[in-house]
Scaffold this motif. Structure first.
Motif, PDB file in Angstrom:
ATOM      1  N   GLY A  53       0.767  -1.244   0.000  1.00 54.84           N
ATOM      2  CA  GLY A  53       0.000   0.000   0.000  1.00 54.84           C
ATOM      3  C   GLY A  53       0.795   1.288   0.000  1.00 54.84           C
ATOM      4  O   GLY A  53       0.288   2.325  -0.443  1.00 54.84           O
ATOM      5  N   LEU A  54       2.033   1.271   0.510  1.00 54.14           N
ATOM      6  CA  LEU A  54       2.882   2.464   0.553  1.00 54.14           C
ATOM      7  C   LEU A  54       4.289   2.092   0.116  1.00 54.14           C
ATOM      8  O   LEU A  54       4.774   1.001   0.428  1.00 54.14           O
ATOM      9  N   GLU A  55       4.937   3.024  -0.539  1.00 51.92           N
ATOM     10  CA  GLU A  55       6.340   2.814  -0.890  1.00 51.92           C
ATOM     11  C   GLU A  55       7.199   2.941   0.367  1.00 51.92           C
ATOM     12  O   GLU A  55       6.816   3.601   1.333  1.00 51.92           O
ATOM     13  N   ARG A  56       8.365   2.348   0.335  1.00 49.38           N
ATOM     14  CA  ARG A  56       9.279   2.422   1.490  1.00 49.38           C
ATOM     15  C   ARG A  56       9.635   3.866   1.824  1.00 49.38           C
ATOM     16  O   ARG A  56       9.759   4.220   2.996  1.00 49.38           O
ATOM     17  N   LYS A  57       9.795   4.686   0.829  1.00 52.58           N
ATOM     18  CA  LYS A  57      10.123   6.104   1.063  1.00 52.58           C
ATOM     19  C   LYS A  57       9.027   6.766   1.901  1.00 52.58           C
ATOM     20  O   LYS A  57       9.315   7.486   2.861  1.00 52.58           O
ATOM     21  N   THR A  58       7.785   6.507   1.564  1.00 56.74           N
ATOM     22  CA  THR A  58       6.658   7.077   2.306  1.00 56.74           C
ATOM     23  C   THR A  58       6.627   6.534   3.725  1.00 56.74           C
ATOM     24  O   THR A  58       6.427   7.283   4.684  1.00 56.74           O
ATOM     25  N   ARG A  59       6.843   5.241   3.867  1.00 55.91           N
ATOM     26  CA  ARG A  59       6.875   4.645   5.207  1.00 55.91           C
ATOM     27  C   ARG A  59       7.990   5.278   6.042  1.00 55.91           C
ATOM     28  O   ARG A  59       7.806   5.552   7.232  1.00 55.91           O
ATOM     29  N   MET A  61       9.206   8.349   5.763  1.00 54.65           N
ATOM     30  CA  MET A  61       8.818   9.702   6.167  1.00 54.65           C
ATOM     31  C   MET A  61       7.799   9.667   7.300  1.00 54.65           C
ATOM     32  O   MET A  61       7.884  10.469   8.251  1.00 54.65           O
ATOM     33  N   LEU A  62       6.879   8.726   7.252  1.00 51.94           N
ATOM     34  CA  LEU A  62       5.922   8.583   8.344  1.00 51.94           C
ATOM     35  C   LEU A  62       6.633   8.215   9.648  1.00 51.94           C
ATOM     36  O   LEU A  62       6.338   8.776  10.706  1.00 51.94           O
ATOM     37  N   ASN A  63       7.569   7.282   9.562  1.00 50.02           N
ATOM     38  CA  ASN A  63       8.329   6.897  10.760  1.00 50.02           C
ATOM     39  C   ASN A  63       9.067   8.080  11.354  1.00 50.02           C
ATOM     40  O   ASN A  63       9.107   8.248  12.576  1.00 50.02           O
ATOM     41  N   LEU A  64       9.691   8.891  10.501  1.00 52.09           N
ATOM     42  CA  LEU A  64      10.428  10.045  11.005  1.00 52.09           C
ATOM     43  C   LEU A  64       9.506  10.972  11.788  1.00 52.09           C
ATOM     44  O   LEU A  64       9.855  11.436  12.879  1.00 52.09           O
ATOM     45  N   PRO A  73      15.196   9.644  20.061  1.00 52.65           N
ATOM     46  CA  PRO A  73      16.363   9.989  19.231  1.00 52.65           C
ATOM     47  C   PRO A  73      17.159   8.785  18.719  1.00 52.65           C
ATOM     48  O   PRO A  73      17.666   8.819  17.608  1.00 52.65           O
ATOM     49  N   HIS A  74      17.267   7.715  19.503  1.00 55.26           N
ATOM     50  CA  HIS A  74      18.024   6.551  19.045  1.00 55.26           C
ATOM     51  C   HIS A  74      17.351   5.935  17.824  1.00 55.26           C
ATOM     52  O   HIS A  74      18.004   5.674  16.813  1.00 55.26           O
ATOM     53  N   GLU A  75      16.051   5.714  17.908  1.00 57.05           N
ATOM     54  CA  GLU A  75      15.307   5.147  16.781  1.00 57.05           C
ATOM     55  C   GLU A  75      15.229   6.137  15.624  1.00 57.05           C
ATOM     56  O   GLU A  75      15.267   5.746  14.460  1.00 57.05           O
ATOM     57  N   LEU A  76      15.122   7.432  15.946  1.00 52.00           N
ATOM     58  CA  LEU A  76      15.085   8.453  14.894  1.00 52.00           C
ATOM     59  C   LEU A  76      16.371   8.417  14.079  1.00 52.00           C
ATOM     60  O   LEU A  76      16.332   8.444  12.842  1.00 52.00           O
ATOM     61  N   LYS A  77      17.495   8.323  14.750  1.00 51.39           N
ATOM     62  CA  LYS A  77      18.778   8.265  14.046  1.00 51.39           C
ATOM     63  C   LYS A  77      18.824   7.056  13.113  1.00 51.39           C
ATOM     64  O   LYS A  77      19.226   7.160  11.958  1.00 51.39           O
ATOM     65  N   LEU A  78      18.397   5.937  13.601  1.00 52.73           N
ATOM     66  CA  LEU A  78      18.373   4.713  12.803  1.00 52.73           C
ATOM     67  C   LEU A  78      17.469   4.883  11.584  1.00 52.73           C
ATOM     68  O   LEU A  78      17.842   4.549  10.457  1.00 52.73           O
ATOM     69  N   HIS A  79      16.291   5.455  11.784  1.00 55.77           N
ATOM     70  CA  HIS A  79      15.344   5.605  10.684  1.00 55.77           C
ATOM     71  C   HIS A  79      15.684   6.776   9.768  1.00 55.77           C
ATOM     72  O   HIS A  79      15.240   6.788   8.612  1.00 55.77           O
ATOM     73  N   LEU A  80      16.465   7.732  10.237  1.00 56.06           N
ATOM     74  CA  LEU A  80      16.992   8.763   9.331  1.00 56.06           C
ATOM     75  C   LEU A  80      17.926   8.116   8.311  1.00 56.06           C
ATOM     76  O   LEU A  80      17.847   8.408   7.113  1.00 56.06           O
ATOM     77  N   ILE A  97      10.468  17.244   9.301  1.00 53.81           N
ATOM     78  CA  ILE A  97      10.745  17.790  10.638  1.00 53.81           C
ATOM     79  C   ILE A  97       9.995  19.102  10.841  1.00 53.81           C
ATOM     80  O   ILE A  97       9.444  19.349  11.923  1.00 53.81           O
ATOM     81  N   LEU A  98       9.942  19.947   9.819  1.00 54.49           N
ATOM     82  CA  LEU A  98       9.186  21.200   9.931  1.00 54.49           C
ATOM     83  C   LEU A  98       7.696  20.918  10.160  1.00 54.49           C
ATOM     84  O   LEU A  98       7.052  21.580  10.979  1.00 54.49           O
ATOM     85  N   GLN A  99       7.161  19.955   9.444  1.00 54.73           N
ATOM     86  CA  GLN A  99       5.759  19.568   9.624  1.00 54.73           C
ATOM     87  C   GLN A  99       5.544  19.053  11.048  1.00 54.73           C
ATOM     88  O   GLN A  99       4.560  19.385  11.700  1.00 54.73           O
ATOM     89  N   ALA A 100       6.480  18.254  11.517  1.00 52.58           N
ATOM     90  CA  ALA A 100       6.379  17.724  12.871  1.00 52.58           C
ATOM     91  C   ALA A 100       6.456  18.839  13.916  1.00 52.58           C
ATOM     92  O   ALA A 100       5.821  18.743  14.973  1.00 52.58           O
ATOM     93  N   ALA A 101       7.193  19.892  13.618  1.00 51.51           N
ATOM     94  CA  ALA A 101       7.292  21.011  14.562  1.00 51.51           C
ATOM     95  C   ALA A 101       5.910  21.590  14.860  1.00 51.51           C
ATOM     96  O   ALA A 101       5.593  21.918  16.014  1.00 51.51           O
ATOM     97  N   ILE A 102       5.086  21.684  13.842  1.00 53.01           N
ATOM     98  CA  ILE A 102       3.760  22.268  14.020  1.00 53.01           C
ATOM     99  C   ILE A 102       2.853  21.336  14.815  1.00 53.01           C
ATOM    100  O   ILE A 102       2.139  21.756  15.711  1.00 53.01           O
ATOM    101  N   TYR A 103       2.886  20.048  14.497  1.00 55.08           N
ATOM    102  CA  TYR A 103       1.940  19.109  15.094  1.00 55.08           C
ATOM    103  C   TYR A 103       2.470  18.382  16.330  1.00 55.08           C
ATOM    104  O   TYR A 103       1.680  17.841  17.104  1.00 55.08           O
TER     105      TYR A 103
END
Length: 123
Positions: A53-59, A61-64, A73-80, A97-103
């Motif tokens: 249903g979703l490309e890996r790239k989209t998955r 970005m959602l994870n980030l 931060p540990h998992e974020l670094k890995l998923h970055l 990250i900018l989108q996440a800043a708002i929400y």
């Protein structure tokens, strides 16, 4: 079914996070923590990441965004690193990250940007 889900998940996990990281995680697991490694590989990577249903790239970005919200931060670094592997550009990651800043809040985004800059400098 469980073995095939584990094997499919293992293949995706290695492709996204890197063979060395995954093998190190599995090799360092003891009998108790191995249960979590199996669960993560089968459930996260074998049941969800393998869905069409979703490309890996989209998955990625959602994870980030979600890891930013959770302030992990540990998992974020890995998923970055995984996001870069999956074709996300640095500019797209900054937009997430900018989108996440708002929400999710500015402090979470500031920490996420700090982590992203560290990963970008290593890449």
């Amino acid at each position: 079914m469980e073995d095939s889900r584990f094997e499919a998940g293992l293949a995706v996990r290695k492709a996204v996070l890197g063979k060395e990281h995954v093998e190190k995680s599995l090799a360092s697991a003891d009998p108790l923590s191995m249960e979590l490694q199996k669960l993560v590989t089968e459930y996260c990577w074998g049941s969800v990441w393998t869905r069409p249903g979703l490309e890996r790239k989209t998955r990625s970005m959602l994870n980030l965004a979600m890891l930013c919200a959770l302030n992990r931060p540990h998992e974020l670094k890995l998923h970055l690193r995984g996001a870069l592997t999956n074709g996300c550009s640095k500019e797209e990651i900054v937009e997430v990250i900018l989108q996440a800043a708002i929400y999710c809040g500015v402090p979470a985004a500031i920490d996420a940007m700090r982590t992203a800059k560290e990963v970008f400098s290593e890449a």
